[in-house]
Scaffold this active site. Sequence first.
Site, short mmCIF file in Angstrom:
data_model
loop_
_atom_site.label_atom_id
_atom_site.label_comp_id
_atom_site.label_asym_id
_atom_site.label_seq_id
_atom_site.Cartn_x
_atom_site.Cartn_y
_atom_site.Cartn_z
CD GLU B 86 1.45 -0.56 -0.68
OE1 GLU B 86 1.86 0.51 -1.39
OE2 GLU B 86 -0.64 -0.15 -1.30
CB CYS B 119 5.44 -1.82 -4.90
SG CYS B 119 3.43 -2.40 -5.11
CB THR B 160 -2.83 -7.34 -9.64
OG1 THR B 160 -2.95 -6.08 -9.21
CG2 THR B 160 -3.19 -8.18 -11.06
CB THR B 209 -0.46 2.31 -14.09
OG1 THR B 209 -0.81 2.18 -15.01
CG2 THR B 209 -0.95 2.47 -12.76
CG HIS B 242 7.21 -4.81 -8.90
ND1 HIS B 242 6.37 -5.04 -7.23
CD2 HIS B 242 6.27 -3.63 -9.42
CE1 HIS B 242 5.55 -4.34 -7.54
NE2 HIS B 242 5.09 -3.76 -8.34
CE LYS B 247 0.15 -6.32 -20.09
NZ LYS B 247 -1.09 -6.05 -20.08
CG ASN B 274 2.24 -6.61 -6.60
OD1 ASN B 274 2.93 -6.68 -6.24
ND2 ASN B 274 1.35 -5.73 -7.76
CB SER B 304 3.69 3.28 -7.15
OG SER B 304 3.15 2.55 -8.16
#
Lengths: 140, 360
Positions: B86, B119, B160, B209, B242, B247, B274, B304
């Site tokens: 992206e 992603c 991130t 999210t 992913h 967490k 990320n 997403s």
Amino acid sequence: MWSVKASVPSLWREAPSRYRLEATECVECGARHYPPREICPRCGSKNLRRVRLPESGKVISFTHVRAPLRGFEYYTPLTLAIIELDDGTRILGQLTDVDPEDVVEGMRVSAVIRIVRVSGETGVVSYALKFRPEMPTGDR
Amino acid sequence: MVRPDRGVGIVGWGVYIPVHRIRAEELARAWGRDWKRFAAGVFVEEKSLPGLDEDTFTIAYEAAKNALRRARIDPKSVRAVYVGTESKPYAVKPTSTMLIEALDLGERSTTGADFEFACKAGTEALEATIGLVGSGMIDYGLVIGADTAQGAPGDPLEYTAASGGAALVIGPVENSIAEIVASHSFVTDTPDFWRRKLVKYPAHTKAFTGVPAYFRHITTAARALMDELGTNPGDYDYAVFHQPNGKFPLRVGKMLGFPKEKILPGLITPKIGNTYSGSSLVGLSAVLDVAKPGQKILVASFGSGAGSDAFHIEVLDGIEEAQALAPRVSDYVNWKRYVDYAIYARNRRMYKMPNDMGAY
Ligand SMILES: [Zn+2]
């Protein structure tokens, strides 16, 4: 002074040498030339063939450019170096991913493709191989 | 669930992570935040960022080179090159053709395109390549997930959004070090995260999210795949999800029944952030770096917008020999140089430059 805009036709024409270290080798005397030549500067022969140079070598000498040409200011300081590739061919290249104070003669480097500069908001992105210190690896 | 007509596998894998890092504490300092309160909850201690002269193409190039080193095939036999990202260097001009030229692939008789699916663009490119190899149309394809991800200054995403990528050479199972046995995709129109045209930074809806986006799509895709294959978490040695933060992968693993010991070997985000389209494939690469023949891996990406691709992978003989042929994920994770926020902003091209100085 160089023009601010990169020449698109020359970038396109030079892609094999800029991206893949394509050089010429003289069939008569064995000399290797980078960038590629039409005539061997050592013996004058026109009998040349295309070869790909090895992508690792060592730094022979270097200089830090702190007042670069127009269009390259964003990348200051630029470190330019004479690199002796593993086949003995010496080429002029730019170093990357290294602080100027950490550059030493004899350091091992390998080729990676990187941005050379960008021609304004609407122009092309120029890429070429630069050289960075060889990465230390764990248990290998 | 879908599976190819002929057996398809991973022939080579490789990653690239830029050497530059910024600590979460430094990001917090720049915007006057209390790091512990604001960002420690995402479990990302530091993140990678590009050098001044790096972008998604240069990252993809190095990852692809590592994958080709392990694949030990003639680069001329690669007939498809798909880049999931992206953060394309050009809005219009394929990154894939730049790679085909720079890596001298396929004698130019090669299909190439850039994929976008937030992603999960990298696993979307993988799915397409499995189809081409699995149908017999081509023998080898190169798949890349790479990004120089954008997070708005001061936004939680800035803690991130990182830079890096992974590449896979996909080919016939006979020449592979791991078989991709089957996959299952699940997608819905979920507005959890987006970036409009000509806008520099993405927007996201905090409430969307987690549960309706990340957790719903990954659990649905992974459960459907396991149900149809008749497998359960106990059959897998590793699970890779992913990793938008440190967490979520552990929590989604728990929801599915995977203990954290099976997730941690492929959980790389806490150390580098990320890498968006690279994220799940960098995690898979870290597992392949240490996997042994006979082991089974479940991979589930998330993008997403939103969707998840889940893959069942079985490791084959020959992987150990290939592991030594290129730098491992851990080599890149450990090779690092820290920068402060001023240099971070310069490398990320966040300053508006006065005139043409060669910057983006
Ligand atoms: Zn000569």
